[in-house]
Structures are given as C-alpha cells and as structure tokens.
Enzyme design. Structure first.
Site, short mmCIF file in Angstrom:
data_model
loop_
_atom_site.label_atom_id
_atom_site.label_comp_id
_atom_site.label_asym_id
_atom_site.label_seq_id
_atom_site.Cartn_x
_atom_site.Cartn_y
_atom_site.Cartn_z
CB CYS A 171 -0.78 0.06 1.19
SG CYS A 171 -1.99 1.49 1.26
NE ARG A 184 -5.94 5.61 -2.53
CZ ARG A 184 -7.10 5.34 -3.18
NH1 ARG A 184 -6.98 6.22 -4.42
NH2 ARG A 184 -7.99 4.83 -2.99
#
Length: 387
Positions: free
Chosen positions: A222, A311
């Site tokens: 992430c 992201r």
C-alpha cells in the site's frame, strides 16, 4: 502526551508495531494449552488470521484451503476473479510485466467490467468445496452487487475502503451507501472497514457491523500514506479501536471483534497486535508467499489499479513454502514468517495468556530498539531478523 507542532497545531504521539514489546508476567504455560479460537459473525475459527481480499493472495482455491486449516480467506469481488472467466492468463501477465509498465497494465486489466454472474460463480465454487465464502466489496461495489452476494448466499461480507465512515458526504448526483441499512438488510454478517479511530469505530459498531477492520496504509503493497499522507501507526490505531469495542460492549452487551489489517509480517507482529487489543489479524504479503497463492510470488494492493490515483504497488514477495507451513508449520525459515500459529501459541505461553482475551491484557512497553538490540551479526550477515 500532547506535542506542539507549531502555533495552533498540536499532536499526540502514536506508535507502530515495531516500536513496542510484550512483557512476560508472573506465570507461564505450555503453548499447547493456549486457546487461539475466536468468532466472527457467529463463525468459530481456530486461527485468528484472515487472508486479505487481494488478487495476489486469495482465489477460490486459497479460500477453501484456509477454511480447511482453521483460518479464513476473503475473496475480492472487484478484482481479477470476477472480471475474467479464466483469471490465470491475466495473473501470468501481471507477474511477468516489468516495473515501468506495471501500473499501465493494471489499469488496462482492471478496466474490464465486473460480471455479476462471476460473482455468483466464485461464491458457489467456494461453498461447493466446503469453504467459508467470505467476500469483499468497496462501498461503491456494494451499492451495485450486494443483491448478487445475497442471492449467492455468501457467509460473510466485508465492506472495505481506504477509509469507511457513516458520515460520508457526496455530490447530489452520487448515491451514498447506507451502511446501517446494508447491515440490517443483508442475510449474512457485514464487516466494515477500514478505520483507525475510537469515534469512527463506535459509529460503525452502532451501524450494525459484525466486526471492524483497523488500519490505514500500513500494508506492504500500500502507498496510501505516501500518496495521501493519511494514517495512524498500527499499535495506537488498534488500541484506540479496541477501547471503542470494549465501551460498546459495556453499553450494549454486544461484542464486536476488532481485526488489525495491514503491516503484519511475522508471528511477533500478530502477537503484538492482539496484545494491543485485536481479536484477529488480516494479512496479505505473508499469504502471498504461499505456493498455492494466485499471485505467482507477487503481491499488490486493492487500490493499485485505480485509473485516476493508484495507491499501491506490486512487490515481489517470492514463494517460501506451502500455506500449511506458513500458518501451522513446520517452519522452514527462521525469520518469523512461517508457523504463524505456533509463534502465537508460544508467545501466549511465554506471557501466561490462556486465550485471546488474556493476550489482550498483557503488559506492553515502548521499545524502539526491540528488533535491533544485540542483532549486529544477524544484520551484517543478513540472517534471521537481519534479512
């Protein structure tokens, strides 16, 4: 403790998993006596580990294997498995592409529409093999496909986004998902996340959540913290949300499990999350390293293929063993990434915790040197904790 950032702006100190350590108490117990069972949505599991709803981690085969081992795997219903009848050639392309071409390829592959009939098919495949059909949708996906999930009779529904709240503002043209209504109307328990604060946890529980996912940005693949600057270190986030769980139980009599989601790699990480108050953990990259994982030794985040603001990234985690070896051993590695259940039971024995509830009560200290103290040779030779 409140810290002054500058005039008119203060902050409190928050702690990550790597900054804390667990303190042995006045008793110990044999690890075989440690009870790691927990419940989610009325389902009992022997291992407090959930495999993340990511395309490189869980497919129908992995979901069934995890169920058989006493854990749980969540299938991403907005990923490769529901966009392509045969996901294998697509997964091969993801594993073979170079770093510079990766984001563009992901955006291309995930532009393929989600097919409701494949949602139904994947859920049916898991249940037909005796697995627990736990599935995940974003709030936008839930507005579109919740009825398909209900019709297919999934066992658990996870509603996941970077941040989920009950007070979401949208333009008038965009319908807002009513989380309380969804929890009430769906025929299976609904798990909500992700959040990192006491207040939002309380609101999600009051909306009817069967469990809460805690964690924003700590995951191995992430990049939300870098892209958005948003997040709370996981030890503090779990402790805050666990406090909300306890207060909610005192208020209503209903116990809602808290699941630490992200940033968890080793058995020690799992132990520390539970000591901070978690009932279970959700992990991605450790499961992606299994020989049976669909990612071919790679792992990527759910927000990686975003067409406007990716992201996440793809990381090469390699393949280190079978899913059984990773969860229950015997361990082939010495770095804490194999036999995660054995690590938890041994830690509980060392700390004298007979069950998850007692593990949540053990003493925690701030220990920023925990992973480096005395490990000069391991670091120099890239062994054990120095890898």
């Amino acid at each position: 403790m409140t810290i002054t950032i500058g005039r008119g702006k203060t902050a409190r100190r928050a702690y990550g998993i790597d900054e804390i350590a667990l303190v042995p108490g006045v008793r110990t117990l044999d690890p075989v006596l440690a009870n790691t069972h927990w419940h989610i949505g009325g389902i009992e599991r022997q291992i407090p580990i959930i495999a993340s709803a990511m395309d490189g981690v869980v497919d129908t085969k992995m979901a069934v294997l995890l169920s058989e081992l006493g854990a749980l795997g969540v299938l991403n219903l907005e990923g490769i498995q529901t966009r392509y009848e045969d996901p294998n050639p697509v997964l091969d392309r993801i594993a073979s592409v170079g770093k510079s071409e990766f984001v563009g390829l992901m955006q291309e592959l995930y532009a393929e529409p989600i097919k409701p009939e494949l949602i139904h098919k994947r859920i049916t495949e898991i249940k037909a093999q005796g697995g627990i059909a736990a599935v995940s949708l974003t709030p936008v996906g839930a507005a579109k496909f919740a009825s398909v999930v209900a019709e297919a009779q999934a066992d658990l529904l996870f509603i996941q986004a970077t941040v989920v709240s009950t007070a979401h503002l949208s333009p008038e043209s965009v319908p807002v998902l009513d989380l309380a209504k969804l929890c009430q109307e769906m025929p299976m328990p609904v798990i909500l996340g992700n959040c990192v604060t006491y207040e939002v946890t309380l609101e999600l529980m009051r909306a009817g959540a069967a469990a809460i996912l805690v964690g924003i940005g700590p995951g191995a693949a992430c990049t939300s913290r870098g892209v958005l600057g948003v997040g709370v270190p996981q030890a503090t986030a779990v402790a805050d949300c666990a406090a909300a769980r306890d207060d909610y139980q005192a208020e209503t009599g209903r116990y809602v499990p808290v699941i630490a989601d992200g940033g968890i790699i080793t058995g020690g990480d799992i132990c520390k999350c539970i000591a901070c108050g978690a009932d279970a953990v959700m992990i991605g990259s450790p499961i992606a390293r299994a020989a049976e994982a669909p990612g071919r030794g790679f792992h990527w985040g759910m927000a990686t293929p975003s067409p406007v603001l990716p992201r996440g990234t793809r990381i090469n985690v390699g393949t280190t063993g079978t899913i059984r070896e990773i969860l229950t051993g015997p361990a082939k590695l010495d770095d804490g990434t194999h036999n995660l259940l054995g690590a938890l039971k041994t830690s509980m024995g060392t700390l004298g915790a007979k069950d998850i509830k007692e593990m949540q009560q053990v003493e925690v200290v701030i220990a920023p040197s925990l992973l480096t103290e005395g490990k000069v040779y391991q670091k120099a030779q890239q062994l054990g904790m120095g890898k």
